[in-house]
Scaffold this motif. Structure first.
Motif, PDB file in Angstrom:
ATOM      1  N   ALA A 148      -3.002 -44.191 -13.991  1.00  0.00           N
ATOM      2  CA  ALA A 148      -2.401 -45.508 -13.800  1.00  0.00           C
ATOM      3  C   ALA A 148      -2.116 -46.167 -15.139  1.00  0.00           C
ATOM      4  CB  ALA A 148      -3.333 -46.395 -12.973  1.00  0.00           C
ATOM      5  N   SER A 149      -1.045 -46.958 -15.174  1.00  0.00           N
ATOM      6  CA  SER A 149      -0.715 -47.736 -16.364  1.00  0.00           C
ATOM      7  C   SER A 149      -0.068 -49.042 -15.939  1.00  0.00           C
ATOM      8  CB  SER A 149       0.219 -46.955 -17.291  1.00  0.00           C
ATOM      9  OG  SER A 149       1.387 -46.551 -16.600  1.00  0.00           O
ATOM     10  N   LEU A 150      -0.454 -50.118 -16.625  1.00  0.00           N
ATOM     11  CA  LEU A 150       0.084 -51.440 -16.335  1.00  0.00           C
ATOM     12  C   LEU A 150       1.348 -51.694 -17.157  1.00  0.00           C
ATOM     13  CD1 LEU A 150      -3.182 -53.571 -16.206  1.00  0.00           C
ATOM     14  CD2 LEU A 150      -1.517 -53.373 -14.352  1.00  0.00           C
ATOM     15  N   HIS A 151       2.328 -52.350 -16.551  1.00  0.00           N
ATOM     16  CA  HIS A 151       3.585 -52.633 -17.243  1.00  0.00           C
ATOM     17  C   HIS A 151       4.016 -54.066 -16.946  1.00  0.00           C
ATOM     18  CE1 HIS A 151       4.194 -48.369 -18.201  1.00  0.00           C
ATOM     19  NE2 HIS A 151       3.768 -48.114 -16.979  1.00  0.00           N
ATOM     20  N   ASP A 152       4.753 -54.655 -17.869  1.00  0.00           N
ATOM     21  CA  ASP A 152       5.368 -55.948 -17.622  1.00  0.00           C
ATOM     22  C   ASP A 152       6.592 -55.772 -16.738  1.00  0.00           C
ATOM     23  OD1 ASP A 152       3.540 -57.340 -19.193  1.00  0.00           O
ATOM     24  OD2 ASP A 152       4.695 -56.969 -21.031  1.00  0.00           O
ATOM     25  N   GLY A 153       6.829 -56.759 -15.900  1.00  0.00           N
ATOM     26  CA  GLY A 153       7.982 -56.697 -15.024  1.00  0.00           C
ATOM     27  C   GLY A 153       7.628 -56.196 -13.646  1.00  0.00           C
ATOM     28  N   ALA A 154       8.402 -56.582 -12.654  1.00  0.00           N
ATOM     29  CA  ALA A 154       8.179 -56.163 -11.271  1.00  0.00           C
ATOM     30  C   ALA A 154       9.067 -54.963 -10.972  1.00  0.00           C
ATOM     31  CB  ALA A 154       8.474 -57.307 -10.305  1.00  0.00           C
ATOM     32  N   ASP A 155       8.555 -53.786 -11.208  1.00  0.00           N
ATOM     33  CA  ASP A 155       9.303 -52.544 -11.015  1.00  0.00           C
ATOM     34  C   ASP A 155       9.137 -52.075  -9.572  1.00  0.00           C
ATOM     35  OD1 ASP A 155      10.745 -50.288 -11.395  1.00  0.00           O
ATOM     36  OD2 ASP A 155       9.217 -49.203 -12.538  1.00  0.00           O
ATOM     37  N   ALA A 156       9.712 -52.825  -8.640  1.00  0.00           N
ATOM     38  CA  ALA A 156       9.510 -52.555  -7.213  1.00  0.00           C
ATOM     39  C   ALA A 156      10.333 -51.358  -6.755  1.00  0.00           C
ATOM     40  CB  ALA A 156       9.874 -53.785  -6.394  1.00  0.00           C
ATOM     41  N   GLU A 157       9.780 -50.639  -5.787  1.00  0.00           N
ATOM     42  CA  GLU A 157      10.472 -49.514  -5.191  1.00  0.00           C
ATOM     43  C   GLU A 157      10.888 -49.867  -3.765  1.00  0.00           C
ATOM     44  OE1 GLU A 157       7.592 -46.388  -5.420  1.00  0.00           O
ATOM     45  OE2 GLU A 157       8.260 -45.754  -7.403  1.00  0.00           O
ATOM     46  N   SER A 158      11.883 -49.169  -3.250  1.00  0.00           N
ATOM     47  CA  SER A 158      12.279 -49.369  -1.855  1.00  0.00           C
ATOM     48  C   SER A 158      11.169 -48.880  -0.939  1.00  0.00           C
ATOM     49  CB  SER A 158      13.570 -48.605  -1.554  1.00  0.00           C
ATOM     50  OG  SER A 158      14.624 -49.063  -2.382  1.00  0.00           O
ATOM     51  N   PRO A 159      10.920 -49.569   0.177  1.00  0.00           N
ATOM     52  CA  PRO A 159       9.841 -49.143   1.081  1.00  0.00           C
ATOM     53  C   PRO A 159      10.086 -47.748   1.631  1.00  0.00           C
ATOM     54  CG  PRO A 159      10.618 -51.369   1.613  1.00  0.00           C
ATOM     55  CD  PRO A 159      11.586 -50.788   0.631  1.00  0.00           C
ATOM     56  N   GLY A 160       9.011 -46.948   1.715  1.00  0.00           N
ATOM     57  CA  GLY A 160       9.080 -45.637   2.330  1.00  0.00           C
ATOM     58  C   GLY A 160       8.839 -45.746   3.822  1.00  0.00           C
ATOM     59  N   PRO A 161       8.641 -44.620   4.509  1.00  0.00           N
ATOM     60  CA  PRO A 161       8.441 -44.639   5.967  1.00  0.00           C
ATOM     61  C   PRO A 161       7.281 -45.522   6.400  1.00  0.00           C
ATOM     62  CG  PRO A 161       8.847 -42.405   5.205  1.00  0.00           C
ATOM     63  CD  PRO A 161       8.703 -43.241   3.972  1.00  0.00           C
TER      64      PRO A 161
END
Length: 213
Positions: free
Chosen positions: A148-161
């Motif tokens: 795991a690594s923390l990053h600035d910004g909201a790097d959201a992904e599209s919802p999966g199933p």
């Protein structure tokens, strides 16, 4: 309560599937709101008839109720942590569990759950259905390896199933990881706080051994 029932069910299933006895296993219980139905009952009763508060429901209204029932029901003597960080609750719970592993703990149980909102409280905080999941995280094991690594910004992904199926529950925030685990994905991104994201890299240990063998 439903929150306790689902938390204990997934916790016991995770321990059973991992082949690890729960009685000495440290645990992290992560819930965005605890039990919203009980909280709404408490608020309404305090506003209308304070002396009618149910002692049992008052007892179950605390945020660490599920963790407490777990230690009793599983005869667990390991340390337990209950936390909430709104829509970053699962990411922060995962970080807490991973930090415990990094400081020498052999294995940690991570349990995440949330319930449906109810009454007037539901007009302020929306959550639908009952959702829970648990993982036994170990320092050395045969399952997928997660970094795991923390990053600035909201790097959201599209919802999966899974995310699409339960997107209206407050703990849907955990589903990118479980979607990746279920489909053999190698990456998941979780919201870790305001303008922060937790990037997870997932490697299959069997494939890793083949690559380096």
């Amino acid at each position: 309560p439903g929150s306790v029932a689902v938390a204990l069910e997934v916790a016991m299933a995770a321990c059973r599937d991992a082949g690890i006895a729960p009685d000495t296993l440290p645990s992290v219980f992560a819930s965005t709101h605890g039990d919203l139905g009980i909280t709404d009952y408490m608020c309404e009763t305090l506003a209308t008839d304070p002396t009618a508060i149910s002692p049992t429901k008052f007892h179950n209204s605390v945020h660490n109720a599920a963790a407490g029932y777990w230690t009793i029901g599983a005869h667990c003597t390991g340390a337990t942590t209950a936390l909430s960080a709104y829509d970053a609750t699962f990411a922060q719970g995962l970080l807490e569990a991973m930090m415990q592993l990094a400081t020498g703990t052999p294995a940690v149980l991570l349990v995440a759950y949330d319930t449906a909102s109810a009454g007037l409280l539901g007009t302020v905080t929306r959550s639908e259905g009952l959702l829970g999941a648990a993982l036994v995280l170990v320092r050395d094991g045969d399952g997928p390896r997660i970094s795991a690594s923390l990053h600035d910004g909201a790097d959201a992904e599209s919802p999966g199933p899974l995310g699409i199926h339960a997107e209206r529950n407050a703990m849907a925030q955990m589903l990118p990881l479980f979607d990746a685990l279920a489909t053999g994905g190698s990456r998941a991104v979780l919201r870790a706080g305001p303008h922060r994201s937790l990037s997870l890299e997932i490697a299959d240990t069997a494939q890793s051994e083949l690559l380096h063998g």
